[in-house]
Design an enzyme around this catalytic site. Sequence first.
Site, PDB file in Angstrom:
ATOM      1  N   LYS A  66      -1.540 103.909  61.642  1.00 43.89           N
ATOM      2  CA  LYS A  66      -0.316 104.293  62.712  1.00 43.89           C
ATOM      3  C   LYS A  66      -1.179 105.227  63.956  1.00 43.89           C
ATOM      4  CE  LYS A  66       3.486 103.643  59.406  1.00 43.89           C
ATOM      5  NZ  LYS A  66       4.948 104.222  59.231  1.00 43.89           N
ATOM      6  N   ARG A 153       1.014 121.529  51.246  1.00 45.02           N
ATOM      7  CA  ARG A 153       0.183 121.743  50.459  1.00 45.02           C
ATOM      8  C   ARG A 153      -1.048 122.951  51.027  1.00 45.02           C
ATOM      9  NH1 ARG A 153      -3.112 117.596  46.733  1.00 45.02           N
ATOM     10  NH2 ARG A 153      -3.576 116.784  48.998  1.00 45.02           N
ATOM     11  N   GLY A 241      13.315 105.467  50.249  1.00 41.31           N
ATOM     12  CA  GLY A 241      13.154 105.098  51.527  1.00 41.31           C
ATOM     13  C   GLY A 241      13.145 103.430  51.720  1.00 41.31           C
TER      14      GLY A 241
HETATM   15  P1  ATR Z   1       0.985 109.814  54.945  1.00 35.90           P
HETATM   16  O1  ATR Z   1       0.515 108.975  56.079  1.00 35.90           O
HETATM   17  O2  ATR Z   1       1.631 109.012  53.877  1.00 35.90           O
HETATM   18  O3  ATR Z   1       1.781 110.873  55.529  1.00 35.90           O
HETATM   19  P2  ATR Z   1      -1.315 111.471  54.500  1.00 35.90           P
HETATM   20  O4  ATR Z   1      -1.636 111.489  56.040  1.00 35.90           O
HETATM   21  O5  ATR Z   1      -2.639 111.168  53.641  1.00 35.90           O
HETATM   22  O6  ATR Z   1      -0.407 110.186  54.320  1.00 35.90           O
HETATM   23  O7  ATR Z   1      -0.487 112.744  54.049  1.00 35.90           O
HETATM   24  C1  ATR Z   1      -0.323 112.601  52.584  1.00 35.90           C
HETATM   25  C2  ATR Z   1       0.731 114.016  52.462  1.00 35.90           C
HETATM   26  O8  ATR Z   1       0.866 114.157  51.090  1.00 35.90           O
HETATM   27  C3  ATR Z   1       0.079 115.292  53.054  1.00 35.90           C
HETATM   28  O9  ATR Z   1       1.061 116.164  53.350  1.00 35.90           O
HETATM   29  C4  ATR Z   1      -0.498 115.882  51.834  1.00 35.90           C
HETATM   30  O10 ATR Z   1      -0.625 117.247  51.445  1.00 35.90           O
HETATM   31  P3  ATR Z   1      -2.209 117.876  52.310  1.00 35.90           P
HETATM   32  O11 ATR Z   1      -2.062 117.992  53.569  1.00 35.90           O
HETATM   33  O12 ATR Z   1      -2.338 119.276  51.665  1.00 35.90           O
HETATM   34  O13 ATR Z   1      -3.196 116.852  51.735  1.00 35.90           O
HETATM   35  C5  ATR Z   1       0.374 115.437  50.769  1.00 35.90           C
HETATM   36  N1  ATR Z   1      -0.089 115.291  49.314  1.00 35.90           N
HETATM   37  C6  ATR Z   1      -0.531 114.430  49.024  1.00 35.90           C
HETATM   38  N2  ATR Z   1      -0.861 114.647  47.606  1.00 35.90           N
HETATM   39  C7  ATR Z   1      -0.321 115.766  47.245  1.00 35.90           C
HETATM   40  C8  ATR Z   1       0.072 116.383  45.862  1.00 35.90           C
HETATM   41  N3  ATR Z   1      -0.547 115.843  44.744  1.00 35.90           N
HETATM   42  N4  ATR Z   1       0.681 117.535  46.014  1.00 35.90           N
HETATM   43  C9  ATR Z   1       1.135 118.089  47.052  1.00 35.90           C
HETATM   44  N5  ATR Z   1       1.149 117.335  48.224  1.00 35.90           N
HETATM   45  C10 ATR Z   1       0.303 116.118  48.371  1.00 35.90           C
END
Ligand code: ATR
Length: 273
Positions: A66, A153, A241
């Site tokens: 995106k 996180r 969603g």
């Molecule tokens: P998207 O476009 O779907 O938002 P992304 O940009 O990779 O995908 O973001 C994924 C989100 O899920 C992030 O906020 C990520 O946290 P981090 O910024 O710390 O990486 C969060 N996320 C992914 N796996 C996670 C987990 N096991 N526990 C908590 N947060 C998680």
Amino acid sequence: MTDRYAVVGYPIEHSQSPMIHRSFACLTGEELSYDLISAKPSSFEGAIKEFAASGGKGLNITLPHKEAAFKLANELGPEAQKAKAVNTLTISSPMNIRGDNTDGIGLLRDLTINHGLSLEEKSVLILGAGGAARGIIPPLMESNIGKIALANRTIEKARNLAEAFSTTNKISVYAFEKLHKIEPYDVVINATSAGIKGEKFEFSSNCINTSTFCYDLSYSSTQTPFSAWAYKNGVKNIADGWGMLIEQAAESFRIWRGIRPDTNTLLKQTPTR
Ligand code: ATR
């Protein structure tokens, strides 16, 4: 010749967008085709250019492209400008590609119309600070909500996002470890990909109470890990969603075809995954 549309992402095999747009085409009597295009980040731009050069009319853009689509568009709609992310490309010619973002409208319609939720003066907590969170912050901030917070996180990512989007309404930021210290929010939206990838999904339940509305941006034919967590903690109003996916698609369809399909039939169906 039939107008051609597609969704581009990686991975893309399980996308429900072809089914949704083909249903919209049947409902409205519009003649079009809608396919899947699998493109890794390294081949994203080439895939778009090839589709445009071959006469394709429009594309939906999903993860992880995106922000790349935002950079590639020659012209941008206001929602895309605010989110700095694009989920809908409209191709007038290979040199003239417009980017819009219909995710915000999709979320707001699903929350307020399909689920009858008023956002006015509500406190809203978004879990996650990735691409999915980015797309929904501007429309939520324009919905007369009372306050908004971001928890992630990785706290730095939440801070950066909050800084980019804070206007008159300041966005508070929390690390997940600090969630036990905050009071319950009226609306909690899961914008993380946690759980989907199979990791354990566990947050402090102090940020919710039984009257919180819990909304998961992801969807599933069964309960999502976030929905299961909310349910386990006594939340009564829980949604995923699926409705947002249908509503954002309807808005893309309107941009492309000038006609907004009725979404009620699809909203009653359950996703096939
Ligand atoms: P998207 O476009 O779907 O938002 P992304 O940009 O990779 O995908 O973001 C994924 C989100 O899920 C992030 O906020 C990520 O946290 P981090 O910024 O710390 O990486 C969060 N996320 C992914 N796996 C996670 C987990 N096991 N526990 C908590 N947060 C998680």
